[in-house]
Design a protein around this motif. Structure first.
Motif, PDB file in Angstrom:
ATOM      1  N   VAL B   1      21.015 -42.012 -54.197  1.00 48.50           N
ATOM      2  CA  VAL B   1      20.144 -43.198 -54.127  1.00 48.50           C
ATOM      3  C   VAL B   1      20.746 -44.284 -55.029  1.00 48.50           C
ATOM      4  O   VAL B   1      21.023 -44.026 -56.194  1.00 48.50           O
ATOM      5  CB  VAL B   1      18.717 -42.863 -54.629  1.00 48.50           C
ATOM      6  CG1 VAL B   1      17.806 -44.071 -54.439  1.00 48.50           C
ATOM      7  CG2 VAL B   1      18.171 -41.650 -53.890  1.00 48.50           C
ATOM      8  N   SER B   2      20.940 -45.478 -54.500  1.00 47.92           N
ATOM      9  CA  SER B   2      21.521 -46.525 -55.343  1.00 47.92           C
ATOM     10  C   SER B   2      20.423 -47.167 -56.175  1.00 47.92           C
ATOM     11  O   SER B   2      19.318 -47.413 -55.700  1.00 47.92           O
ATOM     12  CB  SER B   2      22.222 -47.566 -54.474  1.00 47.92           C
ATOM     13  OG  SER B   2      21.265 -48.355 -53.822  1.00 47.92           O
ATOM     14  N   ARG B   3      20.731 -47.396 -57.457  1.00 51.60           N
ATOM     15  CA  ARG B   3      19.752 -47.987 -58.361  1.00 51.60           C
ATOM     16  C   ARG B   3      19.766 -49.491 -58.244  1.00 51.60           C
ATOM     17  O   ARG B   3      20.771 -50.097 -57.895  1.00 51.60           O
ATOM     18  CB  ARG B   3      20.102 -47.615 -59.801  1.00 51.60           C
ATOM     19  CG  ARG B   3      19.749 -46.205 -60.153  1.00 51.60           C
ATOM     20  CD  ARG B   3      20.109 -45.955 -61.599  1.00 51.60           C
ATOM     21  NE  ARG B   3      19.232 -46.673 -62.523  1.00 51.60           N
ATOM     22  CZ  ARG B   3      17.993 -46.329 -62.798  1.00 51.60           C
ATOM     23  NH1 ARG B   3      17.459 -45.293 -62.202  1.00 51.60           N
ATOM     24  NH2 ARG B   3      17.276 -47.016 -63.661  1.00 51.60           N
ATOM     25  N   LEU B  66      23.536 -44.786 -70.070  1.00 59.07           N
ATOM     26  CA  LEU B  66      23.890 -43.401 -69.746  1.00 59.07           C
ATOM     27  C   LEU B  66      22.839 -42.792 -68.816  1.00 59.07           C
ATOM     28  O   LEU B  66      23.165 -42.132 -67.824  1.00 59.07           O
ATOM     29  CB  LEU B  66      23.992 -42.586 -71.043  1.00 59.07           C
ATOM     30  CG  LEU B  66      24.177 -41.077 -70.904  1.00 59.07           C
ATOM     31  CD1 LEU B  66      25.547 -40.759 -70.336  1.00 59.07           C
ATOM     32  CD2 LEU B  66      24.004 -40.381 -72.262  1.00 59.07           C
ATOM     33  N   GLY B  67      21.560 -43.044 -69.135  1.00 59.93           N
ATOM     34  CA  GLY B  67      20.479 -42.541 -68.286  1.00 59.93           C
ATOM     35  C   GLY B  67      20.595 -43.093 -66.879  1.00 59.93           C
ATOM     36  O   GLY B  67      20.442 -42.355 -65.896  1.00 59.93           O
ATOM     37  N   GLY B  68      20.892 -44.368 -66.768  1.00 62.23           N
ATOM     38  CA  GLY B  68      21.023 -45.002 -65.456  1.00 62.23           C
ATOM     39  C   GLY B  68      22.098 -44.328 -64.610  1.00 62.23           C
ATOM     40  O   GLY B  68      21.935 -44.163 -63.408  1.00 62.23           O
ATOM     41  N   ARG B  69      23.200 -43.903 -65.283  1.00 63.13           N
ATOM     42  CA  ARG B  69      24.263 -43.218 -64.531  1.00 63.13           C
ATOM     43  C   ARG B  69      23.759 -41.911 -63.925  1.00 63.13           C
ATOM     44  O   ARG B  69      24.281 -41.424 -62.945  1.00 63.13           O
ATOM     45  CB  ARG B  69      25.444 -42.901 -65.472  1.00 63.13           C
ATOM     46  CG  ARG B  69      26.257 -44.102 -65.868  1.00 63.13           C
ATOM     47  CD  ARG B  69      27.720 -43.733 -66.140  1.00 63.13           C
ATOM     48  NE  ARG B  69      27.951 -42.760 -67.192  1.00 63.13           N
ATOM     49  CZ  ARG B  69      28.040 -43.048 -68.490  1.00 63.13           C
ATOM     50  NH1 ARG B  69      27.869 -44.289 -68.896  1.00 63.13           N
ATOM     51  NH2 ARG B  69      28.279 -42.114 -69.375  1.00 63.13           N
ATOM     52  N   THR B  75      12.733 -42.861 -70.820  1.00 58.87           N
ATOM     53  CA  THR B  75      13.345 -42.082 -71.908  1.00 58.87           C
ATOM     54  C   THR B  75      13.082 -40.582 -71.784  1.00 58.87           C
ATOM     55  O   THR B  75      13.856 -39.786 -72.328  1.00 58.87           O
ATOM     56  CB  THR B  75      12.854 -42.554 -73.287  1.00 58.87           C
ATOM     57  OG1 THR B  75      11.437 -42.645 -73.266  1.00 58.87           O
ATOM     58  CG2 THR B  75      13.448 -43.908 -73.626  1.00 58.87           C
ATOM     59  N   ALA B  76      12.005 -40.179 -71.083  1.00 61.11           N
ATOM     60  CA  ALA B  76      11.787 -38.738 -70.925  1.00 61.11           C
ATOM     61  C   ALA B  76      12.978 -38.131 -70.172  1.00 61.11           C
ATOM     62  O   ALA B  76      13.532 -37.104 -70.574  1.00 61.11           O
ATOM     63  CB  ALA B  76      10.481 -38.478 -70.187  1.00 61.11           C
ATOM     64  N   GLY B  77      13.387 -38.781 -69.098  1.00 59.21           N
ATOM     65  CA  GLY B  77      14.538 -38.302 -68.335  1.00 59.21           C
ATOM     66  C   GLY B  77      15.840 -38.460 -69.105  1.00 59.21           C
ATOM     67  O   GLY B  77      16.718 -37.606 -69.050  1.00 59.21           O
ATOM     68  N   MET B  78      15.953 -39.575 -69.854  1.00 55.10           N
ATOM     69  CA  MET B  78      17.200 -39.827 -70.594  1.00 55.10           C
ATOM     70  C   MET B  78      17.413 -38.805 -71.704  1.00 55.10           C
ATOM     71  O   MET B  78      18.541 -38.375 -71.960  1.00 55.10           O
ATOM     72  CB  MET B  78      17.159 -41.230 -71.215  1.00 55.10           C
ATOM     73  CG  MET B  78      17.222 -42.325 -70.181  1.00 55.10           C
ATOM     74  SD  MET B  78      16.832 -43.903 -70.936  1.00 55.10           S
ATOM     75  CE  MET B  78      16.712 -44.923 -69.465  1.00 55.10           C
ATOM     76  N   TYR B 261      19.479 -50.269 -65.704  1.00 52.72           N
ATOM     77  CA  TYR B 261      19.839 -51.029 -64.496  1.00 52.72           C
ATOM     78  C   TYR B 261      21.169 -51.772 -64.678  1.00 52.72           C
ATOM     79  O   TYR B 261      21.474 -52.680 -63.916  1.00 52.72           O
ATOM     80  CB  TYR B 261      18.707 -51.991 -64.113  1.00 52.72           C
ATOM     81  CG  TYR B 261      17.386 -51.274 -63.902  1.00 52.72           C
ATOM     82  CD1 TYR B 261      17.202 -50.457 -62.793  1.00 52.72           C
ATOM     83  CD2 TYR B 261      16.358 -51.377 -64.826  1.00 52.72           C
ATOM     84  CE1 TYR B 261      16.010 -49.757 -62.615  1.00 52.72           C
ATOM     85  CE2 TYR B 261      15.163 -50.693 -64.654  1.00 52.72           C
ATOM     86  CZ  TYR B 261      14.996 -49.882 -63.550  1.00 52.72           C
ATOM     87  OH  TYR B 261      13.828 -49.194 -63.376  1.00 52.72           O
ATOM     88  N   MET B 262      21.951 -51.386 -65.719  1.00 50.03           N
ATOM     89  CA  MET B 262      23.298 -51.948 -65.891  1.00 50.03           C
ATOM     90  C   MET B 262      24.281 -51.136 -65.056  1.00 50.03           C
ATOM     91  O   MET B 262      24.027 -49.984 -64.716  1.00 50.03           O
ATOM     92  CB  MET B 262      23.743 -51.855 -67.366  1.00 50.03           C
ATOM     93  CG  MET B 262      22.923 -52.688 -68.321  1.00 50.03           C
ATOM     94  SD  MET B 262      23.314 -52.284 -70.042  1.00 50.03           S
ATOM     95  CE  MET B 262      24.726 -53.333 -70.299  1.00 50.03           C
ATOM     96  N   ALA B 263      25.453 -51.748 -64.770  1.00 52.69           N
ATOM     97  CA  ALA B 263      26.525 -50.989 -64.124  1.00 52.69           C
ATOM     98  C   ALA B 263      27.069 -49.976 -65.140  1.00 52.69           C
ATOM     99  O   ALA B 263      26.988 -50.207 -66.343  1.00 52.69           O
ATOM    100  CB  ALA B 263      27.616 -51.932 -63.656  1.00 52.69           C
ATOM    101  N   PRO B 264      27.636 -48.840 -64.653  1.00 55.23           N
ATOM    102  CA  PRO B 264      28.039 -47.751 -65.557  1.00 55.23           C
ATOM    103  C   PRO B 264      29.016 -48.181 -66.652  1.00 55.23           C
ATOM    104  O   PRO B 264      29.001 -47.626 -67.740  1.00 55.23           O
ATOM    105  CB  PRO B 264      28.700 -46.742 -64.622  1.00 55.23           C
ATOM    106  CG  PRO B 264      28.173 -47.054 -63.275  1.00 55.23           C
ATOM    107  CD  PRO B 264      27.827 -48.501 -63.241  1.00 55.23           C
ATOM    108  N   ASP B 265      29.874 -49.156 -66.367  1.00 56.50           N
ATOM    109  CA  ASP B 265      30.868 -49.551 -67.370  1.00 56.50           C
ATOM    110  C   ASP B 265      30.597 -50.930 -67.947  1.00 56.50           C
ATOM    111  O   ASP B 265      31.479 -51.541 -68.544  1.00 56.50           O
ATOM    112  CB  ASP B 265      32.283 -49.504 -66.772  1.00 56.50           C
ATOM    113  CG  ASP B 265      32.690 -48.072 -66.511  1.00 56.50           C
ATOM    114  OD1 ASP B 265      32.490 -47.235 -67.408  1.00 56.50           O
ATOM    115  OD2 ASP B 265      33.162 -47.786 -65.390  1.00 56.50           O
ATOM    116  N   ASP B 266      29.387 -51.427 -67.766  1.00 58.84           N
ATOM    117  CA  ASP B 266      29.048 -52.715 -68.348  1.00 58.84           C
ATOM    118  C   ASP B 266      28.978 -52.593 -69.863  1.00 58.84           C
ATOM    119  O   ASP B 266      28.634 -51.538 -70.387  1.00 58.84           O
ATOM    120  CB  ASP B 266      27.693 -53.181 -67.805  1.00 58.84           C
ATOM    121  CG  ASP B 266      27.830 -54.483 -67.044  1.00 58.84           C
ATOM    122  OD1 ASP B 266      28.921 -55.070 -67.116  1.00 58.84           O
ATOM    123  OD2 ASP B 266      26.864 -54.893 -66.400  1.00 58.84           O
TER     124      ASP B 266
END
Lengths: 31, 516
Positions: B1-3, B66-69, B75-78, B261-266
């Motif tokens: 799923v794309s964020r 990192l969580g977004g990736r 934060t519970a999921g992160m 919601y940032m790109a992984p390498d932002d």
């Protein structure tokens, strides 16, 4: 304001304006 | 799923700054500076900004990205990603609980600013003449008493519904087309309004019949003249650390959600610096000038000191209206002042709802619209006791436990998890990943050692002064105790509900994900 008050005000304002100016200008350039 | 993703970096920075800049920048900071050594307060203040504020921004943004990736927007999921232990997600639940609880009263307080912007334009509070009468105007508006200004809470409820409706409409637009667009519009306006107000205040003439001390110069001196003895006082350092912590909006779980919601390498390093810089300009330059300088010009140094010691709400909703009604062009400047506070408020309100929206979307698979509407309904329900029992200290309880103690506790726990359980090596790699500026190596030491010890000390010292008196209901009048206890029950029920939601949400997510 005393002289010391002015010095603190000017130094503090310069620091935060410099920080924001640097950050926002570089962020803007990257977009 | 794309964020979902932020459309521009500057949009993200303005959204983060919008979340950080709140009423505290304009009302809390000048009081803290004036009461804790004036200009000399800036020494511990800047030390804490460098040693706690900016590094914690970097840590929270890194955890969020990192969580977004991993497809986690709360934060519970992160925390599960940081520390693979069954209890990590229940610790991280604080980052859902805190924003929800604060949203229950924060949207209401923001709506007062919208109302007062309106009352400035139509001149409702003009001619009240004394701080007492301005106080009665606010009490009437809040429905605490029926008086000649207001006979019921209906106008306040109306402004709340409008403010809350706006918040929900913005969230229905999503990240880039809702929150980011709001930030791109509201944040530049906020700064323009604040600069106009600052210039107005700096060019004020003393009112007719003013004492010799009622000058702009004395107003600036009140905030800036240094008392060097303050630097040796540990209480002043604690006040500086607390102010940095509260002003940057760290310890909420919100920065994490935005960063997911940032790109992984932002980059997070420059983003953190820019966010802190904008927040500090709003605080040190604009916030440090507008409110207390006007208070000194219109009421004199002695009265301004008394107002400052009474709290931020007194400064914003008692002293400022009375100063504005005496100011040339007061209706226009009053509208600018309260709209500025409203913009500061709504850019934070949308942020407070987003973590729960992320939970409903990612864990329970809801589409955006039902997730936003369900979150809105929950916040609306939670706001009702706040609105109707405001005179009984209900809101103050939520603010104490979630809006103060909760933040310090969450900030301390997350820095322990990040540095000790996720580990500093991986943590440092996350912070410097994609960085658009070189993060000085000294921050490795600062994050690994100074921050856990510093945050622990702040939490302990704050708890030692505030926790026992609060638990013992020392300051609560007998008649208000049932309301205060009801607020505590609400907090427990909400926390338990979030734990259950996180528990079943994680299960539902695992059931949907293909087995690894």
């Amino acid at each position: 304001v005393t002289l010391a008050g002015w010095i603190f005000l000017i130094v503090a304002w310069s620091c935060v304006l410099g920080l924001a100016g640097y950050g926002v200008a570089r962020t803007w350039k990257g977009d | 799923v794309s964020r979902e993703r932020w459309a521009t970096r500057i949009g993200l920075v303005l959204a983060l700054a919008g979340n950080a800049i709140g009423l505290g920048n304009f009302l809390r900071f000048p009081r803290q500076a004036a009461e804790n050594g004036g200009g000399a307060f800036m020494i511990p203040y800047f030390v804490c900004l460098l040693a706690i504020g900016i590094p914690l921004l970097w840590v929270e943004l890194s955890i969020g990205r990192l969580g977004g990736r991993h497809g986690r927007g709360h934060t519970a999921g992160m925390f599960e990603v940081l520390w693979s232990h069954p209890i990590s997600k229940y610790v991280g639940t604080l980052g859902l609980f805190i924003p929800y609880v604060v949203a229950c009263y924060y949207v209401f307080v923001s709506s007062w600013c919208l109302a007062y912007a309106w009352f400035s334009l139509d001149g409702s509070y003009f001619g009240l003449g004394s701080l007492d009468e301005v106080g009665r105007f606010l009490a009437g508006y809040q429905g605490v008493e029926a008086n000649r200004h207001f006979s019921s809470i209906a106008p306040a409820y109306g402004f709340y519904v409008v403010s809350f409706g706006l918040t929900v409409v913005i969230l229905l637009g999503g990240i880039a087309r809702g929150i980011e667009r709001l930030a791109l519009f509201a944040m530049p306006l906020l700064f323009v309004f604040a600069v106009v107000l600052m210039l107005r205040v700096l060019t004020l003439d003393p009112p007719p019949g003013a004492g010799p001390d009622q000058t702009v110069s004395n107003g600036l001196g009140f905030v800036w003249n240094p008392d060097f003895g303050a630097i040796a006082n540990p209480q002043v350092w604690l006040a500086a650390a607390g102010q940095i912590f509260f002003t940057l909006s760290v310890g909420w779980g919100i920065l994490h959600t935005y960063a997911s919601y940032m790109a992984p390498d932002d980059d997070v390093a420059l983003t953190g610096i820019s966010t802190a810089g904008l927040n500090e300009v709003a605080e040190v330059v604009l916030g440090g000038t507008i409110a207390l300088t006007s208070a000194v010009v219109f009421f004199g140094v002695v009265e301004a000191r008394a107002i400052a010691s009474q709290g931020s709400f007194d400064l914003g909703f008692h002293a400022m209206p009375l100063a504005l009604e005496q100011m040339p062009g007061g209706r226009l400047f009053g509208a600018l002042w309260f709209l500025l506070l409203f913009f500061a408020g709504i850019t934070s309100s949308v942020a407070m709802l987003q973590p729960t929206i992320a939970l409903l979307r990612e864990d329970f698979g809801l589409a955006r619209t039902p997730a936003v509407l369900a979150t809105a309904l929950l916040v609306f329900l939670g706001a009702q006791p706040v609105i109707f029992w405001i005179g009984h200290g209900f809101m103050d309880q939520l603010d104490f436990w979630a809006g103060s103690f909760g933040l310090l506790l969450f900030g301390f726990l997350e820095i322990l998890i990040f540095t000790r359980l996720f580990g500093m090596a991986r943590g440092w790699a996350e912070i410097t990943r994609g960085a658009r500026l070189r993060v000085p190596r000294v921050f490795h030491f600062v994050i690994a050692w100074v921050m856990p010890l510093g945050m622990g000390a702040i939490l302990l010292a704050w708890s030692a002064t505030n926790l026992l008196p609060e638990l013992g209901l020392e300051k609560v009048p007998e008649a208000d105790r049932p309301y205060v206890l009801a607020a505590r029950w609400m907090l427990l029920v909400v926390l338990a509900a979030y734990w259950l939601a996180v528990h079943f949400g994680a299960r539902a997510r695992r059931a949907r994900e293909p087995a690894a």
